[in-house]
Design an enzyme around this catalytic site. Structure first.
Site, short mmCIF file in Angstrom:
data_model
loop_
_atom_site.label_atom_id
_atom_site.label_comp_id
_atom_site.label_asym_id
_atom_site.label_seq_id
_atom_site.Cartn_x
_atom_site.Cartn_y
_atom_site.Cartn_z
N GLU A 150 39.48 54.87 36.76
CA GLU A 150 39.08 55.40 35.44
C GLU A 150 38.80 56.90 35.45
O GLU A 150 37.73 57.34 35.03
CB GLU A 150 37.87 54.63 34.93
CG GLU A 150 38.15 53.15 34.75
CD GLU A 150 36.95 52.37 34.20
OE1 GLU A 150 35.89 52.98 33.98
OE2 GLU A 150 37.09 51.15 33.99
N ASN A 198 43.85 53.37 39.37
CA ASN A 198 43.55 52.25 38.47
C ASN A 198 42.95 52.76 37.16
O ASN A 198 42.07 53.60 37.17
CB ASN A 198 42.52 51.34 39.18
CG ASN A 198 42.41 49.96 38.56
OD1 ASN A 198 43.43 49.30 38.30
ND2 ASN A 198 41.18 49.50 38.34
N HIS A 234 41.71 44.53 30.36
CA HIS A 234 40.60 43.79 29.75
C HIS A 234 40.91 43.70 28.26
O HIS A 234 40.79 44.67 27.53
CB HIS A 234 39.28 44.53 29.98
CG HIS A 234 38.84 44.50 31.41
ND1 HIS A 234 38.48 43.33 32.04
CD2 HIS A 234 38.73 45.49 32.33
CE1 HIS A 234 38.14 43.60 33.29
NE2 HIS A 234 38.30 44.90 33.50
N GLU A 263 42.90 43.66 36.31
CA GLU A 263 41.62 43.07 35.88
C GLU A 263 41.79 42.24 34.62
O GLU A 263 40.96 42.27 33.70
CB GLU A 263 40.58 44.19 35.66
CG GLU A 263 40.43 45.08 36.89
CD GLU A 263 39.35 46.15 36.76
OE1 GLU A 263 38.54 46.08 35.81
OE2 GLU A 263 39.32 47.06 37.61
N ASP A 265 41.69 39.90 31.71
CA ASP A 265 40.93 38.83 31.04
C ASP A 265 41.11 39.02 29.54
O ASP A 265 41.50 40.10 29.08
CB ASP A 265 39.45 38.76 31.46
CG ASP A 265 38.66 40.05 31.35
OD1 ASP A 265 39.09 40.96 30.59
OD2 ASP A 265 37.61 40.17 31.99
#
Ligand code: XIL
Length: 355
Positions: A150, A198, A234, A263, A265
């Protein structure tokens, strides 16, 4: 030529056998030649349903928190590998790949770092030492590292952070030079580990992913040792513009980078018990999982799909959303597969048949 019936059934027998043997995400992903991973928490290894599901369904694991500074660095002078090693040992015992996360981030840092006042020279020394020690400790075990997490803000500008410019490691005002340094330190510590950048909210073609693409293109042109890019994923309803995601993954892969979905979800509005009350939402969630997995599988270079946990019983979404969202993962709170699980499995199986 028509084959005699006995020969036809003999030839079909293995296929019938395969079709009726229980498929798991892991077996389907193995056959499709893709990694299917999940984030894991070592303090849950005492729960049998947790470890059984984890080892049965996934061929890759990433410590959800255990490799962050907060876990590894109780003090500036010490390293504590206890929890992270537990994840690595679990993975090795179950023949799973290990993704490391993350070496440089402005969150999940210990208080002494977050609230300490360090000179740039000291921060640079701390960061180099951290990257070198941690990457060497897991050399030959962690196959891929999220080196920097990030680094960009929502507009695609370098995010203000202690590592960049507050006060930074001595490279503030020099664009992403601090990121490049981190990658070089990681490469020097383990020349064989794959090194990833990432990022969050850079899944579709947008201002942020445009900046990400430009930065990574520049890294490749200038020989920064980077092997891949992680897209966090996400997601919430209504999901993403999947054509845009596909185009974005393709342009990143065209740089010669591997793409990992790191990641994944898909969180839903939930009631006070953390359950989604709407069947419709679960179906929309299923289609989002399906489309994302399909997009990765059809992008050459997209080599890993990882969910951020696997059971709704343990997901970061609950605390992150103050209880408003949840039910984000492919298994429910009792470790029963949800419709989203079926969609992921189906997509992996289709890929396997096509290859
Ligand atoms: C989250 C973990 O899931 C939580 O357990 C922890 O309290 C905070 O961090 N982006 C990332 C992850 O890169 O490291 C974050 O993980 C979720 C957002």
């Amino acid at each position: 030529m028509t084959l005699p019936i006995w020969l036809r059934s003999a030839l079909l027998a293995p296929a019938i056998f395969l079709a009726s043997s229980p498929q798991t995400l892991r077996s389907a992903a193995d056959s499709a030649g893709v990694l299917i991973g999940t984030a894991a928490r070592p303090y849950l290894f005492s729960e049998a349903a947790y470890t059984e599901t984890l080892a049965r369904e996934f061929n890759m694991i990433e410590p959800e928190d255990a490799m962050k500074w907060l876990a590894l660095r109780p003090t500036a002078a010490t390293f504590d590998f206890h929890d992270a090693d537990a994840v690595v040992h679990f993975a090795q015992a179950h023949d799973m790949k290990i993704r490391g996360h993350c070496l440089v981030w402005d969150h999940n840092n210990p208080d002494w770092l977050a609230h300490g006042h360090f000179t740039s020279a000291k921060l640079s020394q701390l960061l180099q030492e951290h990257i070198t020690t941690v990457v060497k400790h897991y050399s030959g075990q962690v196959f891929a590292w999220d080196v920097v997490n990030e680094g960009l803000d929502e507009n695609g500008r370098l995010r203000d952070s202690r590592w960049f410019n507050q006060p930074g490691i001595g490279l503030a005002g020099k664009g992403p030079a601090y990121i490049e340094h981190a990658f070089r330190w990681a490469r020097a510590a383990d020349p064989h580990a794959l090194l990833f950048y990432n990022e969050a909210e850079a899944e579709e073609v947008n201002r942020k992913s445009d900046a990400l693409f430009a930065m990574l293109k520049d890294f490749k042109l200038h020989g920064v040792p980077i092997d891949g890019v992680g897209l966090q994923m996400h997601l919430t309803l209504p999901g993403l513009d999947i054509a845009s995601v596909t185009a974005n993954m393709a342009r990143l892969a065209s740089l010669g980078l591997q793409v990992h979905l790191t990641e994944l979800d898909v969180s839903l509005p939930v009631d006070a018990n953390g359950a989604s009350s709407s069947k419709e939402d679960l179906l929309r969630q299923t289609e989002i999982y399906r489309n994302v997995v399909r997009a990765c599988l059809k992008t050459p270079g997209c080599s890993a799909i990882q969910t951020w946990g696997f059971t709704d019983k343990y997901s970061w979404i609950g605390s992150h959303s103050h209880g408003a969202r949840g039910a984000a993962l492919p298994f429910d709170r009792s470790y029963q597969p949800k419709p989203a699980y079926g969609a992921i499995l189906q997509e992996l199986s289709v890929k396997q048949r096509q290859d």
